[in-house]
Scaffold this active site. Structure first.
Site, mmCIF file in Angstrom:
data_model
loop_
_atom_site.group_PDB
_atom_site.id
_atom_site.type_symbol
_atom_site.label_atom_id
_atom_site.label_comp_id
_atom_site.label_asym_id
_atom_site.label_seq_id
_atom_site.Cartn_x
_atom_site.Cartn_y
_atom_site.Cartn_z
ATOM 1 C CB SER A 83 -15.718 32.302 78.436
ATOM 2 O OG SER A 83 -14.715 31.524 77.819
ATOM 3 C CE1 TYR A 96 -15.827 36.041 74.385
ATOM 4 C CE2 TYR A 96 -14.237 34.424 75.177
ATOM 5 C CZ TYR A 96 -15.536 34.783 74.883
ATOM 6 O OH TYR A 96 -16.556 33.892 75.103
#
Length: 219
Positions: A83, A96
């Site tokens: 990501s 995350y």
């Protein structure tokens, strides 16, 4: 075939079965993952560990299982879904972001290790995608009062961005194209907007980058 990527024995068994039936594995796409959100201070250690166990160590477990056969056949491509949070470092998604930074770093290092054997490794860094990820995210607003409502505001902004994100069909096509490339960069970013974002995150001073990201997700 259903596999728990955090269970090494389950992964090894599944890979062994595929090799028995198909003879080889040419492409692996590691896309198992989920998100948690909330303040670091109020996130339970077990929840943070679970985030890493799936997003990072799940990737490690499956990659380790397929590497021996790929190395022996002198070909293969491992694609790990990461990501842009790996470089944008999103507040209230710290674990995350850290798990995806680990995936990107791991992919670059592993690519150097195995490229002499005809095996390539690529981390595909994604931005906002309109999928069920919102519903799957484990959200906690513990400490929202102490943080002046910034936790709930941040999560709301994240979800708004995700709902207007790219379609999964477009991203699926992009990942498939990357996976089939014989020579591919260790880091690929989907979407022009996110390519620019990643570039800026790399060249801007850390303090300025933090202020920009914070103005969006931590105000």
């Amino acid at each position: 075939m259903c596999v728990d990527v955090t269970d090494e024995a389950s992964v090894q068994e599944a890979v062994g079965q595929i090799l028995l039936e198909r003879g080889s594995i040419e492409i692996l796409v590691n896309c198992a993952g989920f998100g948690i959100s909330g303040a670091v201070e109020f996130t339970e250690s077990e929840q943070a560990k679970a985030q890493f166990n799936v997003n990072f160590f799940g990737t490690v477990n499956v990659s380790r299982a397929v590497l021996p056969s790929m190395r022996r056949q002198h070909r293969g491509h491992i694609v790990n879904i990461s990501s842009v949070a790996a470089v944008a470092h999103i507040p209230f998604q710290a674990f995350y972001s850290a798990s995806k930074a680990a995936v990107s770093s791991y992919s670059c290092a592993l690519d150097n290790e195995v490229s002499p054997y005809g095996v390539r490794v690529t981390a595909v860094e994604l931005g906002d995608i309109h999928t069920g990820f919102i519903q799957a995210r484990q959200k906690t607003v513990l400490g929202d009062d102490e943080y002046g409502g910034r936790i709930s505001h941040s999560v709301s902004q994240m979800e708004k961005d995700e709902l207007s994100g790219m379609s999964p069909e477009v991203i699926g096509t992009y990942i498939a194209r990357i996976a089939q490339k014989k020579n591919c960069a260790p880091i690929c970013v989907a979407g022009v907007k996110y390519k620019i974002l990643r570039f800026l995150c790399k060249i801007l001073p850390c303090t300025l980058r933090g202020k920009i990201v914070g103005s969006i997700y931590a105000k």
